[in-house]
Structure formats: structure tokens, C-alpha cells
Design an enzyme around this catalytic site. Structure first.
Site, PDB file in Angstrom:
ATOM      1  N   CYS A  42       0.841  -1.195   0.000  1.00  0.00           N
ATOM      2  CA  CYS A  42       0.000   0.000   0.000  1.00  0.00           C
ATOM      3  C   CYS A  42       0.882   1.253   0.000  1.00  0.00           C
ATOM      4  CB  CYS A  42      -0.907   0.005   1.228  1.00  0.00           C
ATOM      5  SG  CYS A  42      -2.054   1.412   1.270  1.00  0.00           S
ATOM      6  N   ASP A  44       0.428   3.799   1.693  1.00  0.00           N
ATOM      7  CA  ASP A  44       0.391   4.420   3.025  1.00  0.00           C
ATOM      8  C   ASP A  44       1.804   4.751   3.536  1.00  0.00           C
ATOM      9  OD1 ASP A  44       0.200   4.664   5.981  1.00  0.00           O
ATOM     10  OD2 ASP A  44      -1.899   4.141   5.629  1.00  0.00           O
ATOM     11  N   ARG A  46       2.929   5.043   6.317  1.00  0.00           N
ATOM     12  CA  ARG A  46       3.359   4.351   7.535  1.00  0.00           C
ATOM     13  C   ARG A  46       3.840   2.933   7.286  1.00  0.00           C
ATOM     14  NH1 ARG A  46      -2.334   5.399  10.228  1.00  0.00           N
ATOM     15  NH2 ARG A  46      -2.834   4.788   8.089  1.00  0.00           N
ATOM     16  N   HIS A  98      -2.092  -3.890   5.081  1.00  0.00           N
ATOM     17  CA  HIS A  98      -1.919  -3.480   6.484  1.00  0.00           C
ATOM     18  C   HIS A  98      -3.275  -3.277   7.135  1.00  0.00           C
ATOM     19  CE1 HIS A  98      -2.754   0.927   5.897  1.00  0.00           C
ATOM     20  NE2 HIS A  98      -2.460   0.598   4.658  1.00  0.00           N
ATOM     21  N   CYS A 101      -6.265  -0.122   6.884  1.00  0.00           N
ATOM     22  CA  CYS A 101      -6.010   0.466   5.565  1.00  0.00           C
ATOM     23  C   CYS A 101      -7.161   1.406   5.160  1.00  0.00           C
ATOM     24  CB  CYS A 101      -5.837  -0.636   4.528  1.00  0.00           C
ATOM     25  SG  CYS A 101      -5.436   0.007   2.877  1.00  0.00           S
TER      26      CYS A 101
HETATM   27 CO    CO Z   1      -3.490   1.281   3.012  1.00  0.00          CO
END
Ligand code: CO
Length: 210
Positions: A42, A44, A46, A98, A101
Site C-alpha cells: 500500500c 500508506d 506508515r 496493512h 487500511c
Molecule cells: Co493502506
């Protein structure tokens, strides 16, 4: 300008520390790459692939998009997969989702989010296929987390059924696809045990002749 300044400063410090520990590092890596892994994760911020796996530059080829979706008409992911498998000859493809999400959560919601709703359509399909199980789970966050796991499982299937991977297996190339999920809360990766290791782990209709 301040943001850029700090990035460039960080970079200078990083180069200094890498060179101090390993003077030949950049010279060696600039010649070629031979990563062992392809990471599909992803976007993301993080979930930075190299950081959470403790891998160095050169260890991992990376593709990231919102909610780690693999579609057979996405030239971007297909090109990345083809290069990683055919040219770099990675040994493993790691599909990593994750918990928590935002993309998966958005796919479960009814209100519009814009362009991304089209991108997330395949996750709505996964939700539909498992709606009874997911709706019976207590709490929205837990529902998102379960759908995040199911999404990884589905994307592992998508990768394993792709022409790129089927061609590789047909020619005898050793290649495994694994599904992982990352916890934002404790930083741990979990193996979802949905690995595909050869073409016999995929339905016959996707096989190609040698
Ligand atoms: Co995500």
C-alpha cells in the site's frame, strides 16, 4: 523551501554514514541490481517496505498503490512484475497489506471519495463475496481489518494467476508469492499463509503451455 532543505540535509547525512560503514557501497550498487524480492504494498506512508523489513537499497524491487491492488489491466503493476520476474529474476513476490487500511475502509463505505472509488472497486467485490462473515464481525475497525486480510489473499491470487507468473512457472523458474499483513499498532508483519509456490497451487485454467 524548508521541507526540501531538511530532505537534502538528511540525504547528505545518510550518504556520509553509509560511506563510512561501507566505502564501496555506491560503487557496487551503481553497476547493477539483483533484488531477491518484489514488494507489492500500500502507498500508506506508515508502511515503508525497506524500513519495516530491514532491507537495504538493492534488496527489493517495489510497487505500491492505494490498498495494494493487482489488476490484470494495470500496465503499471504488470510492467513492474514483468521486469522483476523476467529480468531481475526475483525469488519471491511479497504482497503486503496493512490493518487499518484507509483504502479498504473507503471500499466499505457508501459515500463517494472521488477517483479512488473506481480503483477500489475490486475490493468492494471482495467485500460482497464475504459480506456475511464481515458484517458479523463486531466493530468497524475489526471489519476493515478482516477485509484487509481477505484483500491480501485475493491479490496473491491475482499475482499468481497473471500471465507473467504463469509464464515463469511454465518455464521452470523458481518463484513464490506470499501474503503478509502489517500492523500499524505494533510494527509487526504477519504471514497470512496464503502462499503460492508453483503452478499447481493455481487453478488449471490459468496455466500456459511451455
Ligand atoms: Co493502506
Amino acid at each position: 523551501m524548508k521541507e526540501l532543505e531538511s530532505i537534502l540535509n538528511n540525504n547528505r547525512e545518510w550518504v556520509d554514514s553509509v560511506t563510512q560503514n561501507d566505502p564501496g557501497f555506491f560503487n557496487r550498487l551503481s553497476g547493477s541490481q539483483a533484488p531477491r524480492y518484489l514488494w507489492i504494498g500500500c502507498s500508506d506512508s506508515r508502511v515503508p517496505s525497506n524500513v519495516i523489513t530491514g532491507l537495504q537499497p538493492g534488496d527489493m524491487f517495489v510497487h505500491r498503490n492505494i490498498a495494494n491492488v493487482v489488476q490484470h489491466n494495470d500496465l503499471n503493476v504488470l510492467s513492474v512484475m514483468e521486469y522483476a520476474v523476467k529480468v531481475l529474476k526475483v525469488k519471491s513476490i511479497l504482497v503486503c497489506g496493512h490493518y487499518g487500511c484507509g483504502g479498504v475502509k473507503a471500499a466499505m463505505e457508501k459515500h463517494p471519495h472521488g477517483m479512488v472509488d473506481n480503483w477500489l472497486r475490486p475490493i468492494k467485490e471482495i467485500y460482497l463475496a464475504h459480506q456475511q462473515e464481515i458484517d458479523s464481525i463486531e466493530g468497524e475497525q475489526n471489519q476493515v481489518n478482516r477485509l484487509s486480510e481477505l484483500n491480501v489473499e485475493q491479490q496473491v491470487k491475482q499475482v499468481s494467476q497473471s500471465t507473467v507468473v504463469q509464464d515463469a512457472w511454465a518455464s521452470g523458474q523458481q518463484l513464490s508469492i506470499h501474503g503478509l499483513i502489517y500492523s500499524l499498532e505494533n510494527g509487526r508483519l504477519k504471514n497470512l499463509e496464503v502462499s503460492k509456490t508453483d503452478r499447481n497451487t493455481t487453478p488449471n485454467v490459468f496455466h500456459v503451455s511451455e
